[in-house]
Motif scaffolding. Sequence first.
Motif, PDB file in Angstrom:
ATOM      1  N   UNK A 298      26.816  65.935  57.044  1.00 58.66           N
ATOM      2  CA  UNK A 298      27.697  66.591  57.922  1.00 58.66           C
ATOM      3  C   UNK A 298      26.787  67.396  59.040  1.00 58.66           C
ATOM      4  N   UNK A 299      25.716  67.996  58.337  1.00 55.13           N
ATOM      5  CA  UNK A 299      24.828  68.977  59.020  1.00 55.13           C
ATOM      6  C   UNK A 299      23.589  68.218  59.719  1.00 55.13           C
ATOM      7  N   UNK A 300      23.377  66.995  59.600  1.00 59.57           N
ATOM      8  CA  UNK A 300      22.005  66.602  59.945  1.00 59.57           C
ATOM      9  C   UNK A 300      22.320  65.147  60.616  1.00 59.57           C
ATOM     10  N   UNK A 301      21.985  65.303  62.074  1.00 56.49           N
ATOM     11  CA  UNK A 301      22.335  64.270  62.953  1.00 56.49           C
ATOM     12  C   UNK A 301      21.565  62.837  62.621  1.00 56.49           C
ATOM     13  N   UNK A 302      20.234  63.100  62.167  1.00 46.56           N
ATOM     14  CA  UNK A 302      19.490  61.763  61.928  1.00 46.56           C
ATOM     15  C   UNK A 302      20.076  61.053  60.700  1.00 46.56           C
ATOM     16  N   UNK A 303      20.551  61.943  59.605  1.00 46.73           N
ATOM     17  CA  UNK A 303      21.222  61.252  58.634  1.00 46.73           C
ATOM     18  C   UNK A 303      22.331  60.589  59.095  1.00 46.73           C
ATOM     19  N   UNK A 304      23.219  61.104  60.032  1.00 43.27           N
ATOM     20  CA  UNK A 304      24.752  60.566  60.469  1.00 43.27           C
ATOM     21  C   UNK A 304      24.107  59.205  61.430  1.00 43.27           C
ATOM     22  N   UNK A 305      23.256  59.367  62.000  1.00 45.91           N
ATOM     23  CA  UNK A 305      22.570  58.011  62.839  1.00 45.91           C
ATOM     24  C   UNK A 305      22.253  57.039  61.846  1.00 45.91           C
ATOM     25  N   UNK A 306      21.212  57.241  60.842  1.00 46.53           N
ATOM     26  CA  UNK A 306      21.102  56.296  60.020  1.00 46.53           C
ATOM     27  C   UNK A 306      21.993  55.607  59.083  1.00 46.53           C
ATOM     28  N   UNK A 307      23.114  56.690  58.789  1.00 46.28           N
ATOM     29  CA  UNK A 307      24.242  55.876  58.291  1.00 46.28           C
ATOM     30  C   UNK A 307      25.081  54.973  59.266  1.00 46.28           C
ATOM     31  N   UNK A 308      25.461  55.549  60.432  1.00 44.06           N
ATOM     32  CA  UNK A 308      25.730  54.564  61.326  1.00 44.06           C
ATOM     33  C   UNK A 308      25.333  53.145  61.427  1.00 44.06           C
ATOM     34  N   UNK A 309      24.138  53.209  61.586  1.00 43.29           N
ATOM     35  CA  UNK A 309      23.160  51.941  61.659  1.00 43.29           C
ATOM     36  C   UNK A 309      23.228  51.176  60.525  1.00 43.29           C
ATOM     37  N   UNK A 310      23.452  51.860  59.163  1.00 47.25           N
ATOM     38  CA  UNK A 310      23.498  51.051  58.010  1.00 47.25           C
ATOM     39  C   UNK A 310      24.847  50.439  57.859  1.00 47.25           C
ATOM     40  N   UNK A 311      26.066  51.072  58.332  1.00 48.26           N
ATOM     41  CA  UNK A 311      27.332  50.728  58.314  1.00 48.26           C
ATOM     42  C   UNK A 311      27.616  49.442  59.510  1.00 48.26           C
ATOM     43  N   UNK A 312      26.783  49.516  60.465  1.00 45.80           N
ATOM     44  CA  UNK A 312      27.052  48.654  61.696  1.00 45.80           C
ATOM     45  C   UNK A 312      26.278  47.225  61.356  1.00 45.80           C
ATOM     46  N   UNK A 313      25.439  47.402  60.141  1.00 36.49           N
ATOM     47  CA  UNK A 313      24.797  45.958  59.845  1.00 36.49           C
ATOM     48  C   UNK A 313      25.749  44.928  59.211  1.00 36.49           C
TER      49      UNK A 313
END
Length: 313
Positions: A298-313
């Motif tokens: 929740x506090x890290x934008x890079x981790x959120x972006x990486x998580x979104x990319x993983x979920x969109x695959x």
Amino acid sequence: MHHQENPTEDNLTELMEFVLLGFADLPHLQWFLFGFFLIIYIIILMSNGTICLITKMDPALQSPMYFFLSNFSFLEICYVSATLPRMLMNLGTQRRRISLVACATQMCFALMFGGTECLLLAVMAYDRYVAICNPLNYPLVMNHRVYIQLVTGSWIIGIPVQIGQTYQIFSLPFCGSKQINHFFCDIFPILKLACGDTFVNETLVYIVAVLFVVVPFLLILGSYSKIISIILKLPSDTSRSKAFSTCSSHLMVVVLFFGSAIITYLRPNTRQSEETDKVLSLFYTILTPMFNPMIYSLRNKDVIMALRKLLSK
């Protein structure tokens, strides 16, 4: 420290197992507690496992900070797995017995992983200190060889110490009660069952706690005092907020983990403290590993972006 008469050899040979009382004082809540802790365990495995996965797969998360975070998440899985599966088995089957060898093994792994977590949190604080206070030299100071050595050192330094401490505790003669008033084999509940003088053992526990808990905690506080002084000097509000965002998540973890651990292991040990110790132990063995992924995500934008990319695959 306590003194008891030396037990006979027969009494000692009979005591080859203990009884982990856990939450036996809440008989009507056993199945609720089983379901509650099972859900927590699944959340810990999935959330920390996801962080391990995305930090390995995403090219944007290949910096030392995320290498430390990946190791930290893997460590949390190991740490909670040293205590929670046994607790779940005891709640589900109501068979609370644990052999002396299994108890010693559980204590040894819990201490090793707990010590590693203290050291790794200190390493992560040092990484943030170098990144914020000395950004131009960060790639040189925190190069590949250095951060591999820091992580390796965090994992292995405590192993001989904790094996030695566990061996010394379980070399004591045990007599009388077999009941451990805790949900896992922790140091002080075990020492209360020992016969004879445990002063030397308790003194060593405090020494190890100072070295593996207090010293890393002071190093972390030192790192963050320097970081905060640098952040306050930054010219723009954007730079300040970005720097605070990077560090605040780590500080939240540090306060939760070290606060509960220091109170448990460094305050005077009394009978009245048993129930308090049990509750505090839940913080640093179960709640911290559950909250860490949420805090970092929740506090890290890079981790959120990486998580979104993983979920969109």
